[in-house]
Design an enzyme around this catalytic site. Structure first.
Site, mmCIF file in Angstrom:
data_model
loop_
_atom_site.group_PDB
_atom_site.id
_atom_site.type_symbol
_atom_site.label_atom_id
_atom_site.label_comp_id
_atom_site.label_asym_id
_atom_site.label_seq_id
_atom_site.Cartn_x
_atom_site.Cartn_y
_atom_site.Cartn_z
ATOM 1 N N GLU A 82 0.767 -1.119 0.016
ATOM 2 C CA GLU A 82 0.018 -0.148 0.069
ATOM 3 C C GLU A 82 1.006 1.274 0.163
ATOM 4 O OE1 GLU A 82 -2.926 -0.072 -0.671
ATOM 5 O OE2 GLU A 82 -3.748 -1.743 0.089
ATOM 6 N N HIS A 101 -3.064 2.156 8.710
ATOM 7 C CA HIS A 101 -3.902 1.284 7.664
ATOM 8 C C HIS A 101 -4.164 -0.007 8.490
ATOM 9 C CE1 HIS A 101 -5.991 -0.317 4.699
ATOM 10 N NE2 HIS A 101 -5.221 -1.388 4.251
ATOM 11 N N HIS A 103 -6.979 -3.263 9.070
ATOM 12 C CA HIS A 103 -8.442 -3.987 8.580
ATOM 13 C C HIS A 103 -9.333 -4.258 9.847
ATOM 14 C CE1 HIS A 103 -6.277 -5.525 4.608
ATOM 15 N NE2 HIS A 103 -6.269 -4.305 4.638
ATOM 16 N N TYR A 122 -20.423 12.529 19.408
ATOM 17 C CA TYR A 122 -19.704 13.627 19.186
ATOM 18 C C TYR A 122 -18.212 13.232 19.032
ATOM 19 C CZ TYR A 122 -17.437 13.366 23.711
ATOM 20 O OH TYR A 122 -16.423 13.042 24.681
ATOM 21 N N HIS A 164 -12.530 -2.987 2.263
ATOM 22 C CA HIS A 164 -11.001 -3.236 2.667
ATOM 23 C C HIS A 164 -10.697 -2.946 4.134
ATOM 24 C CE1 HIS A 164 -6.578 -2.322 0.912
ATOM 25 N NE2 HIS A 164 -6.836 -2.470 2.235
ATOM 26 N N TYR A 217 -8.882 22.176 23.258
ATOM 27 C CA TYR A 217 -8.835 21.223 24.558
ATOM 28 C C TYR A 217 -7.796 20.524 24.442
ATOM 29 C CZ TYR A 217 -11.493 19.121 28.344
ATOM 30 O OH TYR A 217 -11.988 18.496 29.448
HETATM 31 ZN ZN LIG Z 1 -5.314 -3.068 3.498
#
Ligand SMILES: [Zn+2]
Length: 223
Positions: A82, A101, A103, A122, A164, A217
């Site tokens: 990726e 990243h 899954h 929120y 994905h 904050y």
């Molecule tokens: Zn992936």
């Protein structure tokens, strides 16, 4: 590798620690997740197909931000498949220094339905707006997937990827990892709430108020 600057070695170790923490949090499925951090005019990214527990600092792959498919660097190393969206996010978002990243299960369940996360809670505002979008499907590792992710991340620090998983980004690795886990928690809560019917969502006004409050904050200092 002995000539590597101490700061680079430290960042490589931080990438590995973040990967291990992703596993400890249970938001990584097998070796599916990947992580990158900005380093000088490039990025340090987890390699393809190496279990995190076996990673050493020198295994983390450096890619220049202007790397292209035919670059010589790929003959010497195997970055995560990726690497394109990691490169493109860091190239297009100068305020961002880290990309995580995963899954993770609940968020991916929503993404299988091409559904993002609305403002049911929120805390959705921690990703920068009144929703966490889901990018359309494209093959893993493709330039099309990267383009979809960049669009879904506009004015946001997290998005889902259809069929994905999840991308979370931040000023540093700790912040990006924290957000990746928060997206999973929000997805779990949303799925639970859906069992009682379509969940009501907060107004844009309410979310904008939260965004303003976060600015002052110090959520940033949390990670
Ligand atoms: Zn992936």
């Amino acid at each position: 590798m002995n000539s590597m600057p101490a700061a680079e070695t430290a960042l490589r170790r931080e990438v590995i620690e973040t990967a291990l923490e992703m596993e400890r949090l249970g938001i990584n499925q097998g070796t599916s997740g990947n992580i990158s951090a900005r380093w000088q005019d490039g990025l340090l990214i987890t390699p393809s197909g190496v279990p995190y527990a076996e990673l050493k600092a020198q295994d983390i792959v450096w890619l220049p931000l202007d790397v292209s498919d035919d670059a010589v660097v790929f003959e010497q190393s195997r970055p995560s498949t990726e690497w394109r969206f990691h490169r493109d996010i860091l190239r297009s978002r100068p305020e961002i220094n880290a990309v995580v990243h995963t899954h993770s299960n609940a968020a991916t369940a929503l993404a299988i339905h091409s559904r993002g996360i609305p403002a049911h809670h929120y805390m959705v505002a921690v990703a920068g707006g009144n929703s966490i979008r889901c990018a359309p499907y494209a093959t893993f590792g493709s330039q099309a997937l990267s383009a979809h992710a960049i669009t879904a991340l506009k004015d946001r620090t997290a998005c889902l990827l259809a069929h994905h998983g999840v991308i979370a980004i931040g000023h540093d690795l700790a912040r990006a990892l924290w957000l990746a886990n928060e997206v999973e928690v929000l997805a779990q809560q949303y799925l639970l709430a859906c069992q009682l019917g379509a969940p009501p969502v907060l107004s844009d006004e309410a979310i904008n108020e939260v965004i303003e409050k976060f600015k002052g904050y110090g959520l940033r200092s949390k990670a």
